[in-house]
Design a protein around this motif. Structure first.
Motif, short mmCIF file in Angstrom:
data_model
loop_
_atom_site.label_atom_id
_atom_site.label_comp_id
_atom_site.label_asym_id
_atom_site.label_seq_id
_atom_site.Cartn_x
_atom_site.Cartn_y
_atom_site.Cartn_z
N ASP A 95 -54.27 -10.92 75.91
CA ASP A 95 -55.26 -11.40 76.88
C ASP A 95 -54.62 -11.94 78.15
O ASP A 95 -55.28 -12.54 78.98
N GLY A 96 -53.30 -11.75 78.31
CA GLY A 96 -52.67 -12.08 79.58
C GLY A 96 -51.42 -12.91 79.46
O GLY A 96 -50.89 -13.18 78.38
N GLY A 111 -52.55 -28.07 82.61
CA GLY A 111 -51.26 -27.62 83.10
C GLY A 111 -50.88 -26.21 82.72
O GLY A 111 -49.81 -25.73 83.10
N TRP A 112 -51.74 -25.54 81.97
CA TRP A 112 -51.50 -24.15 81.57
C TRP A 112 -52.56 -23.26 82.20
O TRP A 112 -53.73 -23.65 82.28
N VAL A 113 -52.16 -22.06 82.63
CA VAL A 113 -53.11 -21.07 83.13
C VAL A 113 -52.92 -19.76 82.38
O VAL A 113 -51.85 -19.50 81.83
N ARG A 114 -53.98 -18.96 82.39
CA ARG A 114 -53.92 -17.61 81.83
C ARG A 114 -54.19 -16.64 82.96
O ARG A 114 -55.21 -16.72 83.64
N ALA A 115 -53.26 -15.75 83.20
CA ALA A 115 -53.39 -14.73 84.24
C ALA A 115 -53.69 -13.40 83.57
O ALA A 115 -52.93 -12.93 82.73
N GLY A 116 -54.82 -12.81 83.92
CA GLY A 116 -55.21 -11.51 83.39
C GLY A 116 -54.43 -10.38 84.04
O GLY A 116 -53.59 -10.61 84.91
#
Length: 114
Positions: free
Chosen positions: A45-46, A77-82
């Protein structure tokens, strides 16, 4: 959850100069660590990037970049990049640079502190 081996290879290439980099299976994908601290992850999912609490606002302004949600909770503080975001070489490298800056500032973990 299936792995994204293409993303894993992109991250390995982008992080190839990092001498303290290790990898392990985690989060249903691959986790990349610097000095034992989580840096980022690759899942189907990224890209998961650890930018640090209150350091993710700029990243969330980009299309296809979202807060990381784990078990229904936002992970500060965490991101998900697709795929659109991590497929943009400049943005992916910017995310990794920010993650490296944050993670390098953390105390190193040793195998006895897991």
């Amino acid at each position: 959850m299936a792995r994204d081996e293409g993303l894993e290879e992109l991250l390995r290439d982008d992080l190839s100069a990092e001498t303290e980099l290790t990898e392990k299976a985690m989060f249903g994908g691959r986790a990349f660590l610097i000095n034992g601290n989580l840096l980022c992850g690759a899942r189907d999912d990224g890209l998961l990037a650890r930018l640090g609490a209150d350091r993710d606002g700029w990243a969330l302004e980009h299309p296809d970049v979202f807060p990381m949600i784990s078990r229904g909770r936002r992970m500060r503080g965490w991101v998900r990049a697709g795929p659109t975001a991590f497929g943009d070489d400049a943005l992916r490298r910017q995310l990794l640079a920010a993650a490296l800056q944050f993670t390098r500032a953390l105390p190193a973990k040793t195998s006895g502190h897991r």
